[in-house]
Motif scaffolding. Sequence first.
Motif, PDB file in Angstrom:
ATOM      1  N   VAL A 109      -3.604  12.219  -4.167  1.00  0.00           N
ATOM      2  CA  VAL A 109      -4.477  11.514  -3.234  1.00  0.00           C
ATOM      3  C   VAL A 109      -4.339  12.184  -1.874  1.00  0.00           C
ATOM      4  O   VAL A 109      -3.345  12.834  -1.576  1.00  0.00           O
TER       5      VAL A 109
ATOM      6  N   ALA B 166      -6.768   7.173  -9.406  1.00  0.00           N
ATOM      7  CA  ALA B 166      -5.427   7.733  -9.540  1.00  0.00           C
ATOM      8  C   ALA B 166      -4.688   6.936 -10.612  1.00  0.00           C
ATOM      9  O   ALA B 166      -5.281   6.181 -11.377  1.00  0.00           O
TER      10      ALA B 166
ATOM     11  N   GLU C 149      -6.197   8.442   2.245  1.00  0.00           N
ATOM     12  CA  GLU C 149      -6.315   7.442   1.188  1.00  0.00           C
ATOM     13  C   GLU C 149      -5.034   6.619   1.033  1.00  0.00           C
ATOM     14  O   GLU C 149      -4.762   6.069  -0.031  1.00  0.00           O
TER      15      GLU C 149
ATOM     16  N   ASP D 155      -4.316   3.794   2.068  1.00  0.00           N
ATOM     17  CA  ASP D 155      -4.484   2.348   1.930  1.00  0.00           C
ATOM     18  C   ASP D 155      -4.625   1.922   0.470  1.00  0.00           C
ATOM     19  O   ASP D 155      -4.905   0.756   0.174  1.00  0.00           O
ATOM     20  N   VAL D 156      -4.395   2.842  -0.460  1.00  0.00           N
ATOM     21  CA  VAL D 156      -4.464   2.523  -1.888  1.00  0.00           C
ATOM     22  C   VAL D 156      -3.400   1.480  -2.219  1.00  0.00           C
ATOM     23  O   VAL D 156      -2.221   1.677  -1.920  1.00  0.00           O
TER      24      VAL D 156
ATOM     25  N   THR E  39       0.830  -1.208   0.000  1.00  0.00           N
ATOM     26  CA  THR E  39       0.000   0.000   0.000  1.00  0.00           C
ATOM     27  C   THR E  39       0.862   1.254   0.000  1.00  0.00           C
ATOM     28  O   THR E  39       2.054   1.224   0.337  1.00  0.00           O
TER      29      THR E  39
ATOM     30  N   GLY F 229      -5.187  -1.242  -8.856  1.00  0.00           N
ATOM     31  CA  GLY F 229      -5.589  -0.652  -7.589  1.00  0.00           C
ATOM     32  C   GLY F 229      -5.637   0.862  -7.640  1.00  0.00           C
ATOM     33  O   GLY F 229      -6.591   1.485  -7.154  1.00  0.00           O
ATOM     34  N   THR F 230      -4.625   1.472  -8.219  1.00  0.00           N
ATOM     35  CA  THR F 230      -4.627   2.933  -8.332  1.00  0.00           C
ATOM     36  C   THR F 230      -5.708   3.394  -9.306  1.00  0.00           C
ATOM     37  O   THR F 230      -6.327   4.444  -9.101  1.00  0.00           O
TER      38      THR F 230
ATOM     39  N   ARG G 270     -10.227  16.393  -5.349  1.00  0.00           N
ATOM     40  CA  ARG G 270      -9.919  15.558  -4.178  1.00  0.00           C
ATOM     41  C   ARG G 270      -9.361  16.353  -3.009  1.00  0.00           C
ATOM     42  O   ARG G 270      -9.542  15.952  -1.850  1.00  0.00           O
TER      43      ARG G 270
ATOM     44  N   GLU H  72      -8.633   1.962  -9.833  1.00  0.00           N
ATOM     45  CA  GLU H  72      -9.916   1.893  -9.127  1.00  0.00           C
ATOM     46  C   GLU H  72     -10.067   3.029  -8.129  1.00  0.00           C
ATOM     47  O   GLU H  72     -11.185   3.473  -7.835  1.00  0.00           O
ATOM     48  N   ALA H  73      -8.938   3.519  -7.617  1.00  0.00           N
ATOM     49  CA  ALA H  73      -8.981   4.627  -6.660  1.00  0.00           C
ATOM     50  C   ALA H  73      -9.042   5.988  -7.344  1.00  0.00           C
ATOM     51  O   ALA H  73      -9.010   7.030  -6.674  1.00  0.00           O
TER      52      ALA H  73
END
Length: 639
Positions: free
Chosen positions: A519, A538, A523, A525-526, A492, A532-533, A634, A535-536
């Motif tokens: 971010v 980023a 946040e 825990d991305v 993370t 993963g980034t 953000r 979906e966040a």
Amino acid sequence: MDLRFGDSRPTDEERAAVDALLGPPESSWEGADRSDADLRWGRGGRAARDRRDLLLPGLHALNDRVGWISEGGLDYLCRRLTVPPAEAYGVATFYAMFSVRPRPATVLHLCTDLACTAAGAPKLCEAVEARLGPEPGVQVERSPCLGLCERAPAALVIRAGDSARPAGEDEARSGPHGGSGGAAPGDGTGTGRRGRRTAVCAPATPDTAIQAATTPENAPGEPSAALAVPQAPDQDLLLLGRVGTVDPADLDDYRAHGGYTALRRAFALGPAGVIREVTDSGLLGRGGAAFPTGRKWQATASQPDHPHHLVCNADESEPGTFKDRVLMEGDPYALVEAMTIAAYATGARRGHLYLRGEYPRALERMEHAIAQARARGLLGDDILGQGLSFDIEIRRGAGAYICGEETALFNSIEGFRGEPRSKPPFPVEKGLFGKPTVANNVETLVNVLPILTLGAQAYAAIGTGASTGPKLFCVSGSVARPGVYELPFGATLGELLTLAGVRDGLRAVLLGGAAGGFVRPDELDVPLTFEGTREAGATLGSGVVMAFDDTVPLPRLLLRIAEFFRDESCGQCVPCRVGTVRQEEALHRIAERTGADAAADITLLREVGRAMRDASICGLGQTAWNAVESAIDRLGAYE
């Protein structure tokens, strides 16, 4: 400047710089001092035009020797290469490191980009400019990112003149696709080529920057690459394990630490077997696009048109990125071996290493490694008795962020302005010199070594199902231990920042550099994976992680990002050429509170950003709005 062949004459120094690269001229057509008789007929015109790709090395030769490119010097180079002066002028003015106006032999570049701005670069620039004043022998230039973000603020001194050996000797070759020579490693304060001496100051102070520019004999030496790897020496690291442990100038030391084991396994597998291993490993490109490497190699290898080319993109110019520099400085033979494997798999006989112009030590290290590999039979004909013929030539960039885009890079090597090409056709079909080309960045190629030594399945077990293997992250800004970190995909953002020692008062984290997004501190825990980034909301990009605490003025940071994109736009397409200017203007109005309504400017920014994202030719314009958009949405940057 007169854009036709005119009466301007090169100086003796300029003539010597060009002749050292191209050899002496053979006729008055090329500028030889002969009778007018041979001006009535031409010979070798096609052969001369086939050397168009030596235009960029020729411009370097002039700039290195004299410090700028005069009309007479450019005219002489154009005659030698049969290039229209108007076209050569367009190329020379495309790059930030060249000048077509007189300037002192010494240029002091002071980085003013994101990490350096956060570390006090504006005050450094003001202090240096005030103390040097109208120094006749030094020109101070505020520069975009120098790739020294872990030691911000940074300065780079480039000194033209006469030194050890002919300019461009490493780049001279017999034909348009020939090989380059090598150079012995230096001490970190100079490249060893005639007409170019360098000094790096990082972190820089007014005293050290001025000292490096005015008293070169007292210039500070460049720190070891190992200092940029806080995890070193850690033998469990797959990509960085040799940095700080192995002598980067010693081929035997590299081989004693596992070097060339991967190439021998490649020969045992055969070209198709190597591509299968890379495909099964799940390796995705590490330059930001995350395209499957095995698919790219297979597509190139299957093309019937020959010759095939291999290009290593070492022009990492994304603000906050310096991992490729550390790999080349600390483990240069790994890149030579990885490029050899890629060439074997894809059927390429020639490799082109396009190396960022602001990386003097990486240039030294790679020149030396290539020369040693060639001398020991690891480059050239019949490598290790396996019938493979492959060699590498180095091309220096000259300060153009857009040349990180692969087709712009091809144009740059070929001697044209570094402007992106429209796709299709794609590089695997028609790339460098119109031939099938595979292009990978340094980190992607170096990942091939553990794939072959561990095996595809073991490599794929590292990381996650969609993002396999280890990833290098460039951490800078408000952290105690900035540098390059190697972690498996899936760690993370918070875990990475804990390793780097994030400071109190964290305000925001920029992922992916100027082309990425911000971010919030809540946040962290991305997961650091491509998916993963994404979906966040980023992007992982090339692995940039910049932390900013509450002492950094966010509006000024966003304005710097806008200035960067406006300056680096190649201007080829309207959405980017105009959009980056309008974006900077709106952010100026907001930051300086000269506009009537910030909300109206934000609305305008959104419209301009959408236009750039939807209609720009390449990724520069398509991503120029990302960081600003994320900061507004953000972080509430202008609330």
